[in-house]
Scaffold this active site. Sequence first.
Site, mmCIF file in Angstrom:
data_model
loop_
_atom_site.group_PDB
_atom_site.id
_atom_site.type_symbol
_atom_site.label_atom_id
_atom_site.label_comp_id
_atom_site.label_asym_id
_atom_site.label_seq_id
_atom_site.Cartn_x
_atom_site.Cartn_y
_atom_site.Cartn_z
ATOM 1 N N ASP A 46 0.777 -1.131 -0.039
ATOM 2 C CA ASP A 46 0.102 -0.253 -0.103
ATOM 3 C C ASP A 46 0.864 1.340 0.021
ATOM 4 O OD1 ASP A 46 -2.433 -1.515 0.163
ATOM 5 O OD2 ASP A 46 -2.360 -1.407 2.313
ATOM 6 N N TYR A 74 6.834 -8.822 8.496
ATOM 7 C CA TYR A 74 6.646 -7.090 8.717
ATOM 8 C C TYR A 74 6.913 -6.530 10.141
ATOM 9 C CZ TYR A 74 3.596 -8.200 4.471
ATOM 10 O OH TYR A 74 3.259 -8.468 3.195
ATOM 11 N N ASP A 88 -6.909 0.918 8.143
ATOM 12 C CA ASP A 88 -5.704 1.739 8.207
ATOM 13 C C ASP A 88 -5.744 3.007 8.589
ATOM 14 O OD1 ASP A 88 -6.022 2.744 5.945
ATOM 15 O OD2 ASP A 88 -5.046 1.259 4.970
ATOM 16 N N ARG A 186 -3.598 -5.409 7.921
ATOM 17 C CA ARG A 186 -4.567 -4.431 8.334
ATOM 18 C C ARG A 186 -5.853 -5.294 9.046
ATOM 19 N NH1 ARG A 186 -6.130 -1.753 2.902
ATOM 20 N NH2 ARG A 186 -5.302 -3.882 2.080
#
Length: 324
Positions: A46, A74, A88, A186
Amino acid sequence: MAKPPRNPASGILFVDKPQGITSHGVVSRARKSVGTRKIGHAGTLDPMATGLLVLGANNATRLLTYLVGLDKQYTATIRLGASSNTDDAEGELSEPADAAALAAISDDDIARAVSNLTGAISQRPSSVSAIKVDGKRAYALARAGEEVVLAERTVTVSVFEVLEIARDEYIDLKVRVDCSSGTYIRALARDLGEALSVGGHLTVLRRTRVGPFSVDDASALDSDLETQLVAPATVARELFETVALDAQQSEDLANGKRIALEPRASLPVAALAPDGRLQGLIEIVDGRARVLSNFPRDPQPVDPQEQAAAQGEPVSEEGTPNNG
């Protein structure tokens, strides 16, 4: 007639994507830097996210199929105390949770909720994901005002570790997540907030690893990416078992013959030509090799003067196209 690429060299690019640019924007920048239109990616990030983006140039795009499904790592920040319609910080936030409700959440409560989201779990992807619904991207439908509820899918979260807890108006959790391809961080933030009854969304996301490849070894987007191409053979050695072909085997395989080879435990196998380049990915069945994907030898780079002459463009004394 389309111009041939200035740089026909094949390779994989590991780019550290900065915040605020789309993955397609990174691809566009890489095309200009490398000098070829033929660049693809092995999974997007993103615009708000940073970190490792894997690109392939020219013939190396054939390797991307085998990179897409690798596990990921991550680091992220999950904010507890408000939900978001995009899961988000870029979305529309709900009203903040009651301060007393947030204060009542203990570190142990957080640990239990995180534990319940670890392992093989059923996850509902975010409504603004790139998953297609009736031929259209979910995020396009959601942004057009349509209600989008995607089917749950099984993903594996092998590590969900809380690194730091900061309490103020909200509860901010710095976390590390190791997960299977297709896991939405997310959605983890959303589900953690729902489990604790205060809402949750993602505020920071950074991809630090794809399979064996680390963001620590990635190139900055504003660097000379043409010099950062990693040879397909180098990448293949990290992913697959290899077999070194002799000259005759290499020639026979190039001509479509099913050469005799000792079986290997994994699939596919990377076949390396005598000069060390990746010639192809193969499977070995009953002692015979079958090509799954060929990797032709790269053509010679295009001479700018010859390219301009072929297009009928005026050429400067320095041998480059003179476009005024």
